[in-house]
Motif scaffolding. Structure first.
Motif, PDB file in Angstrom:
ATOM      1  N   LEU A 128       7.156   4.999  -8.698  1.00  7.55           N
ATOM      2  CA  LEU A 128       7.967   3.749  -8.787  1.00  7.55           C
ATOM      3  C   LEU A 128       7.239   2.654  -9.289  1.00  7.55           C
ATOM      4  O   LEU A 128       7.754   1.747  -9.970  1.00  7.55           O
ATOM      5  N   ALA A 129       6.033   2.389  -9.178  1.00 15.17           N
ATOM      6  CA  ALA A 129       5.193   1.457  -9.428  1.00 15.17           C
ATOM      7  C   ALA A 129       4.777   1.371 -11.022  1.00 15.17           C
ATOM      8  O   ALA A 129       4.401   0.307 -11.595  1.00 15.17           O
ATOM      9  N   GLY A 130       4.839   2.688 -11.493  1.00 13.70           N
ATOM     10  CA  GLY A 130       4.530   2.844 -13.053  1.00 13.70           C
ATOM     11  C   GLY A 130       3.210   2.292 -13.229  1.00 13.70           C
ATOM     12  O   GLY A 130       2.095   2.844 -12.661  1.00 13.70           O
ATOM     13  N   ARG A 131       3.018   1.461 -14.463  1.00 11.80           N
ATOM     14  CA  ARG A 131       1.763   1.084 -14.893  1.00 11.80           C
ATOM     15  C   ARG A 131       1.366  -0.214 -13.955  1.00 11.80           C
ATOM     16  O   ARG A 131       0.297  -0.644 -14.311  1.00 11.80           O
TER      17      ARG A 131
ATOM     18  N   GLU B 252       0.958  -1.080  -0.153  1.00 18.69           N
ATOM     19  CA  GLU B 252       0.037   0.163  -0.023  1.00 18.69           C
ATOM     20  C   GLU B 252       0.777   1.215  -0.026  1.00 18.69           C
ATOM     21  O   GLU B 252       0.440   2.353  -0.485  1.00 18.69           O
ATOM     22  N   ALA B 253       2.126   1.132   0.599  1.00 18.54           N
ATOM     23  CA  ALA B 253       2.950   2.616   0.525  1.00 18.54           C
ATOM     24  C   ALA B 253       3.397   2.800  -0.832  1.00 18.54           C
ATOM     25  O   ALA B 253       3.834   3.796  -1.057  1.00 18.54           O
ATOM     26  N   THR B 254       3.336   1.656  -1.757  1.00 16.17           N
ATOM     27  CA  THR B 254       3.758   2.125  -2.985  1.00 16.17           C
ATOM     28  C   THR B 254       2.758   2.242  -4.203  1.00 16.17           C
ATOM     29  O   THR B 254       2.877   2.477  -5.243  1.00 16.17           O
ATOM     30  N   ARG B 255       1.550   1.821  -3.848  1.00 14.86           N
ATOM     31  CA  ARG B 255       0.344   1.763  -4.555  1.00 14.86           C
ATOM     32  C   ARG B 255       0.297   3.129  -5.133  1.00 14.86           C
ATOM     33  O   ARG B 255       0.099   4.325  -4.704  1.00 14.86           O
ATOM     34  N   GLY B 256       0.063   3.402  -6.658  1.00 12.59           N
ATOM     35  CA  GLY B 256      -0.033   4.628  -7.306  1.00 12.59           C
ATOM     36  C   GLY B 256       0.916   5.533  -7.474  1.00 12.59           C
ATOM     37  O   GLY B 256       0.962   6.501  -7.736  1.00 12.59           O
TER      38      GLY B 256
ATOM     39  N   ALA C 148      10.840  -4.442  -7.859  1.00 12.75           N
ATOM     40  CA  ALA C 148      10.434  -3.815  -9.003  1.00 12.75           C
ATOM     41  C   ALA C 148       8.882  -3.724  -9.146  1.00 12.75           C
ATOM     42  O   ALA C 148       8.256  -4.438  -8.571  1.00 12.75           O
ATOM     43  N   PRO C 149       8.319  -2.953 -10.166  1.00 12.96           N
ATOM     44  CA  PRO C 149       7.085  -2.899 -10.283  1.00 12.96           C
ATOM     45  C   PRO C 149       6.283  -4.325 -10.535  1.00 12.96           C
ATOM     46  O   PRO C 149       7.007  -5.014 -11.289  1.00 12.96           O
ATOM     47  N   GLY C 150       5.263  -4.625  -9.990  1.00 12.30           N
ATOM     48  CA  GLY C 150       4.666  -5.863 -10.219  1.00 12.30           C
ATOM     49  C   GLY C 150       3.150  -5.931  -9.671  1.00 12.30           C
ATOM     50  O   GLY C 150       2.589  -4.858  -9.209  1.00 12.30           O
ATOM     51  N   SER C 151       2.579  -7.115  -9.743  1.00 16.75           N
ATOM     52  CA  SER C 151       1.235  -7.465  -9.166  1.00 16.75           C
ATOM     53  C   SER C 151       1.396  -7.814  -7.689  1.00 16.75           C
ATOM     54  O   SER C 151       2.125  -8.466  -7.352  1.00 16.75           O
TER      55      SER C 151
END
Length: 245
Positions: free
Chosen positions: A104-107, A97-101, A138-141
């Protein structure tokens, strides 16, 4: 082990990054290709007041400097209590949740740690309170991390606990993380994918030219382990699916 000339304590146990040392209340790690991203990620955690990760303190002499997190890091996987599994799930959700949106998360929905096993968790008392070693972040699901956590915290072909108990712990993990019903229906597939990916990763690592610090026998054992765990999970997937949905 302490280097008397520098006052640094050599930290052992890491599988990927060598030369990590503790100096007073900081940890120093050799700068790598992932250093810039990790620095930005740890800074984001601090801004979001997520305290389940080290703080980024800068660089010196070719080393990244991070805050030292007091506590214990397990040397081996083992059976964990329901309370420990639930705490790990809650910690993972807070990290995501700290990275959502974020940029760094990108798409992607979030930034994933990609190695949230117990061996990368700091325990205080009996509770996991933080993650370390973000080199593979890294960005991901979210389900990429969740699938790996479900495997490494709850499932083992060599555990003495029954498969039904392991499946119940995966459900406890899902409850603590807050997985919705549609996500729960694909958890077992995510676990199987991470087990397959782990086997591929170590096979590629073995083929690389710069892996002399890890013996081929150790890497072979990790590949065999990953494949055995995949077979175990696949064989009992109905038990895990039923526990989740």
């Amino acid at each position: 082990m302490t280097d008397a000339s520098s006052g640094a304590t050599i930290l052992t146990g890491g599988r990927m990054t060598k030369g990590v040392v503790r100096v007073d209340d900081s940890v120093r790690r050799p700068i790598t290709r992932s250093s810039e991203f990790v620095a930005a990620l740890l800074t984001l955690f601090e801004q979001k007041r997520f305290d389940g990760a080290p703080r980024y303190l800068g660089q010196i002499d070719g080393m990244d400097i991070l805050s030292y997190l007091p506590g214990d890091v397990p040397a081996r996987f083992r059976t964990w209590s329901d309370e420990q599994v639930a705490a790990a799930g809650s910690l993972l959700r807070s990290m995501h949740e700290a990275t959502r949106g974020s940029e760094l998360a990108g798409r992607c929905p979030v930034v994933c740690h990609h190695d949230v096993g117990p061996n990368n968790a700091v325990f205080r008392g009996e509770e996991p309170v933080a993650f370390i070693d973000f080199d593979t972040a890294a960005p991901g699901s979210p389900l990429e991390d969740f699938g790996y956590m479900a495997w490494t915290w709850c499932i083992s072909s060599k555990q003495t606990t029954a498969v039904d108990h392991q499946a119940a712990q995966v459900r406890i993990l899902a409850d603590a993380y807050g997985l919705e019903r549609p996500e729960r229906s694909v958890v077992v597939d995510c676990i199987l994918e991470r087990q397959s990916r782990n086997a591929r990763f170590w096979a590629e690592f073995l083929a690389a030219s710069d892996t002399a610090s890890t013996s081929p026998e150790v890497i072979d054992a990790r590949i065999v382990w990953s494949r055995r765990e995949h077979s175990f999970t696949y064989t009992h997937r109905e038990v895990f699916d039923n526990a989740l949905v």
